[in-house]
Design an enzyme around this catalytic site. Sequence first.
Site, mmCIF file in Angstrom:
data_model
loop_
_atom_site.group_PDB
_atom_site.id
_atom_site.type_symbol
_atom_site.label_atom_id
_atom_site.label_comp_id
_atom_site.label_asym_id
_atom_site.label_seq_id
_atom_site.Cartn_x
_atom_site.Cartn_y
_atom_site.Cartn_z
ATOM 1 C CG ASN A 96 -1.747 -1.284 1.289
ATOM 2 O OD1 ASN A 96 -1.416 -2.170 2.074
ATOM 3 N ND2 ASN A 96 -2.773 -1.402 0.465
ATOM 4 C CG ASP A 326 -0.893 -3.902 11.417
ATOM 5 O OD1 ASP A 326 -0.527 -3.757 10.235
ATOM 6 O OD2 ASP A 326 -2.042 -3.597 11.806
#
Length: 439
Positions: A96, A326
């Site tokens: 992303n 994350d």
Amino acid sequence: MQILLRSARIIDPQSAYNGLVRDVFIDNGLVRQIAESIDAPDGCQVVDKPDLHVSPGWVDMRVSAGDPGFEHKEDITSVCRAAAAGGFTDIAVLPNTSPVVDSKDTLGYVSRMAEGQPVMVHPIAAITKSTKGADFTDMIDLHHAGAVAFSDGEHPLQNADLLLKTLQYLRPFGGLLMNRPEETGLTIFGQMHEGVQSTLLGLKGMPAMAEELMIERDLRLLAYVLEGEGSKAGKEQSQANRTKRTPLLHFSCISSASSVDLIRDAKKRGLPVSCDVTAHQLVFDDSAMADFDTNLKVNPPFRSRADVEGLWAGLTDGTIDAIVSDHSPQDDESKQVEFDHAEFGITGLETVFGAVMSHNAGLPLSQLVNALAVNPRRILRLPAVTIAEGQPATLTLFDPTSTWTFSRSLSKSKNSPFLGQTFTGQVVGTIRAGRLTGL
């Protein structure tokens, strides 16, 4: 470069030296000798610290690097610096970016930018162009170009037919599909876990059911793909692959106890599936949101105390394969706003080990190393690393008993709820490609 680790306890379930205290001599990037006592050659760098532990190098399977396109939040250099400080020798970075990692050109850019860094960067390529969930990327080409897995990253796959065809497409060449399970129609405008706390705080909730429904769906689609292989030879090969426990489908960032139950059952049925949990999900529950701290706003959200206990149970029995950061860097403009308008995400690379050790619910060090080093390499199809003579020295050095305060982050972004906190369990350094970092 020559390095001698003095009186280091070896934590490596794959090694004949597991659990033993030994001197470890490293020369030119290889483990040359392991013995009770080794004399240090002239010019050798000696690491001699109390309660020194060494394990295979840790791998973070889910990192947002920001580069290209969001370098004001993070870039390859800063993310590698933070990763090394957190004890990681390898990171897998999400697609992303801007542009998205959906072509060989962008993937090549990431790989080139990572050259010479203290951490090995493994690009995860997008499943769909621009991660929009519509048109497929050229996954075979991306696989040959170095993609370790395929995922739309921050955008969970909503289209069942798209996920089904991806599984069918990846299976022949041993590809891995990574998906964060979320039915986004059930979480739209959500701010935190749906429950008593969200009601008391007046925030729109995000039900655990949104995650669990997608796990059920994806598991059924995975079973359908395997059942449809047709020929006896195909079925025999399928069984062989399951026996090797090479996953085809990986669930990222699971957060509920029911999700653990679903995956546990799927593994018992022999489905080639794996999953990970974020370190912060093992620490916080939804009661932490009472102060509206935007640095605690994450997706999936912190759930109930019972869910946290279920996650620890899943780690202990091996249902959960890996622990990830994350790592999601956000600038001040994205976090220093009203809670409803704040972006999701925590920077977590530097605090994974300390956070897990400080809240450890009885997980042995050997299992923790499995979750940080051994299993991520297996899932991502990376070469195995073990501590033995003649093997590459890709290692993480740590002290599980030392206390330290996380007072300064090496990430460009500072959206961590752990700044200022004191942890038990400290990273000492890393060794990769003959390079010692952190000391």
